[in-house]
Scaffold this motif. Structure first.
Motif, mmCIF file in Angstrom:
data_model
loop_
_atom_site.group_PDB
_atom_site.id
_atom_site.type_symbol
_atom_site.label_atom_id
_atom_site.label_comp_id
_atom_site.label_asym_id
_atom_site.label_seq_id
_atom_site.Cartn_x
_atom_site.Cartn_y
_atom_site.Cartn_z
ATOM 1 N N HIS A 190 -26.761 -0.208 -7.380
ATOM 2 C CA HIS A 190 -25.613 -0.177 -6.483
ATOM 3 C C HIS A 190 -25.261 -1.601 -6.044
ATOM 4 C CE1 HIS A 190 -26.179 4.299 -5.231
ATOM 5 N NE2 HIS A 190 -26.260 4.112 -6.528
ATOM 6 N N MET B 67 -8.010 5.732 -2.696
ATOM 7 C CA MET B 67 -8.548 7.070 -2.477
ATOM 8 C C MET B 67 -7.428 8.099 -2.297
ATOM 9 S SD MET B 67 -12.038 6.606 -0.201
ATOM 10 C CE MET B 67 -11.472 5.380 0.974
ATOM 11 N N TYR C 123 -13.418 7.085 -7.609
ATOM 12 C CA TYR C 123 -14.791 6.618 -7.386
ATOM 13 C C TYR C 123 -14.802 5.121 -7.083
ATOM 14 C CZ TYR C 123 -19.859 6.306 -8.111
ATOM 15 O OH TYR C 123 -21.211 6.098 -7.953
ATOM 16 N N TYR C 124 -13.972 4.367 -7.814
ATOM 17 C CA TYR C 124 -13.867 2.927 -7.569
ATOM 18 C C TYR C 124 -13.362 2.674 -6.149
ATOM 19 C CZ TYR C 124 -12.518 -1.979 -8.321
ATOM 20 O OH TYR C 124 -12.389 -3.353 -8.232
ATOM 21 N N GLY C 125 -12.351 3.451 -5.718
ATOM 22 C CA GLY C 125 -11.817 3.301 -4.365
ATOM 23 C C GLY C 125 -12.841 3.641 -3.301
ATOM 24 N N ILE C 126 -13.671 4.672 -3.565
ATOM 25 C CA ILE C 126 -14.726 5.047 -2.614
ATOM 26 C C ILE C 126 -15.750 3.920 -2.480
ATOM 27 C CG2 ILE C 126 -16.680 6.603 -2.251
ATOM 28 C CD1 ILE C 126 -14.960 8.826 -3.524
ATOM 29 N N LEU C 127 -16.142 3.348 -3.623
ATOM 30 C CA LEU C 127 -17.119 2.254 -3.585
ATOM 31 C C LEU C 127 -16.563 1.029 -2.854
ATOM 32 C CD1 LEU C 127 -18.665 2.376 -7.191
ATOM 33 C CD2 LEU C 127 -19.629 3.269 -5.065
ATOM 34 N N LYS C 128 -15.247 0.783 -3.036
ATOM 35 C CA LYS C 128 -14.626 -0.375 -2.377
ATOM 36 C C LYS C 128 -14.167 -0.069 -0.952
ATOM 37 C CE LYS C 128 -12.426 -3.677 -3.774
ATOM 38 N NZ LYS C 128 -11.417 -4.687 -4.152
ATOM 39 N N LYS C 129 -14.205 1.235 -0.586
ATOM 40 C CA LYS C 129 -13.680 1.682 0.707
ATOM 41 C C LYS C 129 -12.204 1.306 0.843
ATOM 42 C CE LYS C 129 -18.115 1.518 3.167
ATOM 43 N NZ LYS C 129 -18.931 1.305 1.959
ATOM 44 N N ASP C 130 -11.460 1.542 -0.248
ATOM 45 C CA ASP C 130 -10.021 1.252 -0.294
ATOM 46 C C ASP C 130 -9.255 2.556 -0.087
ATOM 47 O OD1 ASP C 130 -7.314 0.918 -1.399
ATOM 48 O OD2 ASP C 130 -8.012 -1.046 -2.058
ATOM 49 N N GLY C 131 -8.646 2.703 1.086
ATOM 50 C CA GLY C 131 -7.944 3.939 1.421
ATOM 51 C C GLY C 131 -6.771 4.236 0.520
ATOM 52 N N SER D 8 0.827 -1.203 0.000
ATOM 53 C CA SER D 8 0.000 0.000 0.000
ATOM 54 C C SER D 8 0.861 1.253 0.000
ATOM 55 C CB SER D 8 -0.926 -0.006 1.227
ATOM 56 O OG SER D 8 -1.643 1.210 1.325
#
Length: 217
Positions: A117, A66, A55-63, A8
């Motif tokens: 969604h 983001m 947007y993909y990171g927000i949907l996956k909640k991947d810090g 990461s």
């Protein structure tokens, strides 16, 4: 620190470093008070790519996704504003920027409103971002092959792209997220090919009177 956390941080450091290569163009524009020697379209396409992955990171909640793409989009917006300030062809730049805004609007309606969604929304957005990322990796390679010259490509950017795509490939593999892993694998391959092309055509380009360092991703 476990391996996923290490990857990461590697993704963040290498990707921000890759996006920061555009600061060379920014300094050049400020020094010459002109944007004539800098390409505008890569800034727009990279910004669009950043916003898609954000947007993909927000949907996956991947810090990690983001953080990287907030920084990336912010840098691209800075480059776009700086280019607009120094360019003489403001009409063309405005038209291309409005076109990108239109694409973003259509994408938002499709991915954020029309799609249900959940998994379908995430998979289709991931597929879109993956295809867009692969096309960005391939475009500078095709330009070198077409012109048989590397003078319009940054060697430091190629190095940064190699490490960035390698770290994201491993990160996607660890998460078993093929939308992250698959589009970054060609980044490794195309970077290796670009290294070869630098070696193959570099001697020809060094005979040129000047070397243009232009960001292309």
């Amino acid at each position: 620190m476990d391996f996923l956390q290490f990857l990461s941080w590697a993704c963040i450091v290498f990707t921000v470093g890759m996006f920061s290569t555009g600061l060379t163009d920014l300094k050049k524009m400020r020094a010459t008070q002109s944007a004539d020697s800098v390409q505008f379209l890569p800034f727009l396409t990279t910004c669009l790519n950043n916003l898609g992955w954000l947007y993909y990171g927000i949907l996956k909640k991947d810090g990690t996704l983001m953080v990287v793409n907030v920084i990336g989009a912010s840098l691209q917006i800075l480059y776009i504003v700086t280019y607009f300030h120094y360019t003489k062809d403001k009409r063309r730049v405005s038209a291309q920027t409005l076109a990108m805004a239109g694409v973003l609007g259509v994408a938002w309606v499709y991915f954020g409103v029309m799609l249900p969604h959940g998994e379908t929304q995430l998979s289709q957005l991931g597929l879109f971002c993956s295809v867009f990322t692969v096309s960005m990796y391939l475009s500078p390679l095709l330009e070198i092959i077409r012109t048989r010259s590397v003078e319009r490509l940054s060697f430091s950017l190629t190095v940064a792209t190699f490490f960035t795509s390698a770290s994201w490939t491993l990160y996607g593999l660890q998460l078993q997220d093929y939308y992250i892993m698959v589009p970054n694998t060609p980044g490794i391959v195309t970077s290796l090919i670009r290294f070869f092309l630098f070696w193959r055509f570099g001697a020809v380009s060094q005979d040129k009177p000047s070397y243009k360092l232009i960001q292309q991703i």
